[in-house]
Design an enzyme around this catalytic site. Sequence first.
Site, PDB file in Angstrom:
ATOM      1  N   ASN A   9       0.868  -1.187   0.000  1.00  2.29           N
ATOM      2  CA  ASN A   9       0.000   0.000   0.000  1.00  2.29           C
ATOM      3  C   ASN A   9       0.902   1.233   0.000  1.00  2.29           C
ATOM      4  OD1 ASN A   9      -1.803   2.053   0.539  1.00  2.29           O
ATOM      5  ND2 ASN A   9      -2.265   1.385   2.638  1.00  2.29           N
ATOM      6  N   TRP A  10       0.990   1.880  -1.147  1.00  2.02           N
ATOM      7  CA  TRP A  10       1.912   3.017  -1.262  1.00  2.02           C
ATOM      8  C   TRP A  10       1.356   4.285  -0.608  1.00  2.02           C
ATOM      9  CZ3 TRP A  10       4.433   3.210  -6.839  1.00  2.02           C
ATOM     10  CH2 TRP A  10       5.137   2.008  -7.055  1.00  2.02           C
ATOM     11  N   LYS A  11       0.090   4.263  -0.253  1.00  2.00           N
ATOM     12  CA  LYS A  11      -0.564   5.459   0.326  1.00  2.00           C
ATOM     13  C   LYS A  11      -0.343   6.669  -0.600  1.00  2.00           C
ATOM     14  CE  LYS A  11      -0.056   3.338   4.801  1.00  2.00           C
ATOM     15  NZ  LYS A  11      -0.026   3.497   6.248  1.00  2.00           N
ATOM     16  N   HIS A  99      -9.425   1.445   4.918  1.00  2.00           N
ATOM     17  CA  HIS A  99      -8.156   1.601   5.643  1.00  2.00           C
ATOM     18  C   HIS A  99      -8.371   2.580   6.798  1.00  2.00           C
ATOM     19  CE1 HIS A  99      -4.075   2.789   6.574  1.00  2.00           C
ATOM     20  NE2 HIS A  99      -3.688   1.664   5.994  1.00  2.00           N
ATOM     21  N   GLU A 101      -6.760   4.976   7.825  1.00  2.00           N
ATOM     22  CA  GLU A 101      -6.536   6.400   7.496  1.00  2.00           C
ATOM     23  C   GLU A 101      -7.754   6.991   6.796  1.00  2.00           C
ATOM     24  OE1 GLU A 101      -2.781   5.686   5.569  1.00  2.00           O
ATOM     25  OE2 GLU A 101      -1.963   5.145   7.524  1.00  2.00           O
ATOM     26  N   GLY A 177       2.629   2.251  10.939  1.00  2.00           N
ATOM     27  CA  GLY A 177       3.686   3.255  10.819  1.00  2.00           C
ATOM     28  C   GLY A 177       4.390   3.585  12.127  1.00  2.00           C
ATOM     29  N   SER A 217       3.343  -1.995  10.494  1.00  2.00           N
ATOM     30  CA  SER A 217       4.796  -2.077  10.733  1.00  2.00           C
ATOM     31  C   SER A 217       5.412  -3.414  10.305  1.00  2.00           C
ATOM     32  CB  SER A 217       5.108  -1.780  12.199  1.00  2.00           C
ATOM     33  OG  SER A 217       4.700  -0.455  12.520  1.00  2.00           O
ATOM     34  N   GLY A 238       2.806  -1.136   4.332  1.00  2.00           N
ATOM     35  CA  GLY A 238       2.833   0.284   3.972  1.00  2.00           C
ATOM     36  C   GLY A 238       4.252   0.723   3.684  1.00  2.00           C
ATOM     37  N   GLY A 239       4.904   1.338   4.687  1.00  2.00           N
ATOM     38  CA  GLY A 239       6.234   1.921   4.523  1.00  2.00           C
ATOM     39  C   GLY A 239       7.236   1.020   3.813  1.00  2.00           C
TER      40      GLY A 239
HETATM   41  P1  PGA Z   1       2.865   0.362   7.715  1.00  2.00           P
HETATM   42  O1  PGA Z   1       1.408   0.613   7.101  1.00  2.00           O
HETATM   43  O2  PGA Z   1       3.360  -0.941   7.130  1.00  2.00           O
HETATM   44  O3  PGA Z   1       3.682   1.552   7.247  1.00  2.00           O
HETATM   45  O4  PGA Z   1       2.704   0.299   9.177  1.00  2.00           O
HETATM   46  C1  PGA Z   1       0.506  -0.450   6.919  1.00  2.00           C
HETATM   47  C2  PGA Z   1      -0.788   0.065   6.368  1.00  2.00           C
HETATM   48  O5  PGA Z   1      -1.203   1.167   6.733  1.00  2.00           O
HETATM   49  O6  PGA Z   1      -1.433  -0.622   5.546  1.00  2.00           O
END
Ligand code: PGA
Length: 261
Positions: A9-11, A99, A101, A177, A217, A238-239
């Site tokens: 997930n590149w956000k 998600h 967010e 994150g 994470s 994500g990251g």
């Molecule tokens: P993260 O994000 O791996 O940076 O914690 C995961 C996500 O929000 O899908």
Amino acid sequence: MMRPIVVGNWKMNRTHSETESLIMEILSRRRERGEEDAAVDTVIAPPFTSLPLAARLLAGTGIALGAQNCHWEEEGAFTGEISAKMLAEGGCTWVILGHSERREYAAESDQQISRKAQAALFWGLTPILCVGEKRDERESGRAESVVEAQIERCLEDLQPDADRRIVIAYEPVWAIGSGEQPTPEEIHSMHRLIRAEAAGMLGETAGESLPILYGGSVTPFTAPPILAMEDVDGVLVGGASLEADTFLSIVSEAARAAGRT
Ligand code: PGA
């Protein structure tokens, strides 16, 4: 373990030109590594503006394309929105929905997420429904009841079948994150609960075959014990999905975990 799924997930990261470099790097590193990640369903979900380019670059590579959101209507007066129909025609086969967010910054409700998932299924996309508790909810012992309620409301009107599957991603909000994570055992127990809840709503067979991903994470270092747990069918990253090597290492860990079972 069923065939594992790794979703990047590149956000809101990577412009059009940056998307081109990152995908080209992922593809060339993947060739160099010569690894058997054909054993893993690998999905990349870049921002909307990068989807057409990503669709061209990923065509025929075995890496699937996902979006990070969609609207529940097919078309109409919904300024700024993108429909599942548009995504499907644009080469997406997956879509991340609900998600945390989006729940937090766009005030998405479980009911809206359920409608989005229905639209996604209708247009042949695999929805990845995200659920997860916030820090205070875990600390006050309500993690299970919060996640159960989210699952109930999100799955209420869904009818996956043999050709239209859904995926759940358990993402504790406090782990996203932050570098913090539940223990693999805590993840396992939440995944079992999600499977039981889903089986109660969708039927035993659908519950058994429901892929449940963990997100929050995930790195090449934290992935192995998580992927080794029963009822963990993959990860939402994500990251660590923004670097070719770390993303591909996680894909390799998933392939390894699947090979062991
Ligand atoms: P993260 O994000 O791996 O940076 O914690 C995961 C996500 O929000 O899908």
